[in-house]
Design an enzyme around this catalytic site. Structure first.
Site, PDB file in Angstrom:
ATOM      1  NE  ARG A 121      -0.650   5.556  -0.323  1.00 38.55           N
ATOM      2  CZ  ARG A 121      -1.489   6.541  -0.036  1.00 38.55           C
ATOM      3  NH1 ARG A 121      -2.403   6.921  -0.911  1.00 38.55           N
ATOM      4  NH2 ARG A 121      -1.432   7.165   1.118  1.00 38.55           N
ATOM      5  CG  ASP A 122       4.486   6.863  -0.744  1.00 36.73           C
ATOM      6  OD1 ASP A 122       3.266   7.114  -0.776  1.00 36.73           O
ATOM      7  OD2 ASP A 122       5.125   6.721   0.315  1.00 36.73           O
TER       8      ASP A 122
ATOM      9  N   PRO B 171       0.780  -1.233   0.000  1.00 32.54           N
ATOM     10  CG  PRO B 171       0.092  -0.920   2.207  1.00 32.54           C
ATOM     11  CD  PRO B 171       0.821  -1.884   1.323  1.00 32.54           C
ATOM     12  CB  CYS B 172       3.815   2.391   1.399  1.00 31.77           C
ATOM     13  SG  CYS B 172       2.869   2.514   2.930  1.00 31.77           S
ATOM     14  CG  PHE B 173       7.805   0.926  -1.375  1.00 31.97           C
ATOM     15  CD1 PHE B 173       8.081   2.036  -0.598  1.00 31.97           C
ATOM     16  CD2 PHE B 173       8.493  -0.241  -1.107  1.00 31.97           C
ATOM     17  CE1 PHE B 173       9.021   1.990   0.428  1.00 31.97           C
ATOM     18  CE2 PHE B 173       9.447  -0.303  -0.093  1.00 31.97           C
ATOM     19  CZ  PHE B 173       9.706   0.820   0.677  1.00 31.97           C
TER      20      PHE B 173
END
Length: 452
Positions: A271-272, A267-269
């Site tokens: 989209r970041d 859920p992080c890398f």
């Protein structure tokens, strides 16, 4: 310190529990009635490593509230940890954060003492100074940095290791509207960390850009290691693990996130990285490196599927071990394991899958494309290929001789993380992503010197 937490999801509840277990008085609130009911009954609604035990320590100092007003009135600092989902253009939506700010505005207006609003959710650069600060000033009639403090304090954690990451961070990032607010947040985290992290205090805009830049840089390291692995697979005798271990010994590079395998997901890398590109466009610049990092990452599932298809019969049975985007979590968001499963199934292979935690979430996405097995031994039965996708410790502990007896004769064993390097694996045709044989853990040319 008296702390309030708005949003008690996967990160918010862990954060509240960590602070409460360290002796801080914590008030928690969430808009989900079901979640509040579970927590009021002292039942843990979130699956996360170590959370059950941590909550047992936290309950004496953790109070769950029905209404948000008291959270501002009765505490010194409010942490906002709510979803900021990605939009189609790669930017994050601030809607949930703004909803919380509007809810606490009246209480903040009435409060006579200085209160700090700490945004923990990841947001686009410019959000704090351009949106949140002005909105709070409008709602409260106070001046940001004087009547109230505004902090941007995102955490660097991974699902499955949230508590470990929270209590032992390398970096605590704090962007603040004023020196007092930044120092209060620094003291809060210092009192809760088990280690001695680096505290980076800076302006709000610099902190917002730092969060995206750090994660985007990590994705670059991951994609470099994976591109190196792809090259080494084509060079006889090359082993990407040997090479990256040497590279990682150089302090300019470091060994973390420098290993060939599957690409980044979760859920992080992803989209970041997309948000970093959007940030560049907002500034009038077209990012050059970040899109290429994503391109390398996106190619990995098809490359792995190609490796498999070259070595087994079409439409034969393939067993995939590991579906979550990383160990110790059931999360399958942007998991490349699922992409491999989908591509193989669509190519006509009979795909069987196993994961100790993620079978349910995977089935919601893959549906009837594959067959699901809670037992890894049943999963590999009559398989022409066994593929180790997620590096769960469980897989290194399996009886691989027993597994070989269940598969087709001489099946392909594709090891995406080098989990089985150094093991004796009779009955399998072993291949490690990035090169390297099962019986070799280091470069076979180099042997330790003996009595020179």
């Amino acid at each position: 310190m008296k702390v309030s937490v708005f949003g008690l999801g996967k990160l918010g509840l862990c954060t509240a529990a960590c602070f409460a277990a360290r002796g801080h008085e914590v008030l928690g609130y969430d808009t989900s009635p079901a979640l509040l009911a579970s927590l009021k009954a002292r039942q843990n609604p979130i699956q996360e490593t170590g959370l059950e035990d941590l909550l047992a320590q936290a309950w004496p100092n953790l109070k769950i509230m029905d209404q948000p007003t008291a959270l501002v009135r009765d505490t010194d600092i409010s942490l906002i940890i709510v979803p900021t989902p990605s939009r189609a253009d790669g930017r994050f939506s601030n809607q949930a954060v703004e909803t919380v700010l509007r809810a606490i505005g009246p209480a903040l207006r009435q409060k006579k003492t200085f209160h700090i609003v700490d945004i923990v959710s990841t947001v686009m650069p410019g959000s704090c100074q351009g949106v949140f600060g002005p909105l709070l000033e409008e709602l409260t009639g106070k001046v940001c940095g004087k009547g109230f403090g505004l902090v941007y304090n995102p955490e660097f954690i991974a699902l499955g290791s949230v508590i470990q990451n929270f209590l032992n961070p390398d970096l605590v990032l704090i962007g603040a509207s004023d020196p007092l607010s930044g120092e209060v947040v620094r003291q809060l985290y210092r009192s809760s960390c088990d280690n001695q992290p680096h505290f980076a205090l800076m302006s709000l805009i610099n902190a917002e850009i730092t969060k995206l830049s750090l994660n985007c840089f990590v994705t670059m390291k991951i994609s470099f290691a994976n591109e190196l692995a792809a090259i080494c697979e084509l060079v006889p005798g090359a082993d990407a693990d040997v090479i990256t271990r040497a590279m990682g010994a150089d302090s300019r590079i470091g060994g973390k996130c420098l290993k060939g395998g599957l690409g980044f997901g979760g859920p992080c890398f992803p989209r970041d990285n997309r948000a970093f590109q959007a940030c560049a466009r907002d500034a009038g610049w077209e990012a050059q490196l970040a899109p290429r990092v994503v391109k390398v990452n996106n190619h990995i599932p098809s490359r792995l599927v190609g490796l498999i298809r070259l070595q087994i019969r079409e439409k034969s049975r393939v067993a995939l071990l590991g579906l979550a985007y990383k160990p110790d979590t059931p999360i399958v968001e942007e998991s490349q394991s699922l992409m491999v499963a989908q591509q193989l199934a669509q190519a006509g292979f009979a795909v069987r899958v196993h994961d100790p935690q993620a079978l349910g979430p995977a089935q919601e996405i893959l549906g009837d494309l594959v067959r699901y097995y809670p037992d890894p031994y049943r999963c590999v039965k009559k398989a022409a290929a066994v593929v180790l996708l997620t590096n769960w410790p469980l897989y290194a502990q399996l009886d691989w001789q027993a597994l070989a007896d269940l598969t087709e004769p001489e099946p392909l064993l594709l090891d995406c993380w080098g989990t089985l390097k150094g093991k004796n694996l009779p009955g399998f045709r072993y291949q490690c992503v990035g090169g390297g044989a099962a019986s070799v853990r280091e470069d076979p040319i180099y042997e330790p010197a003996v009595n020179l």
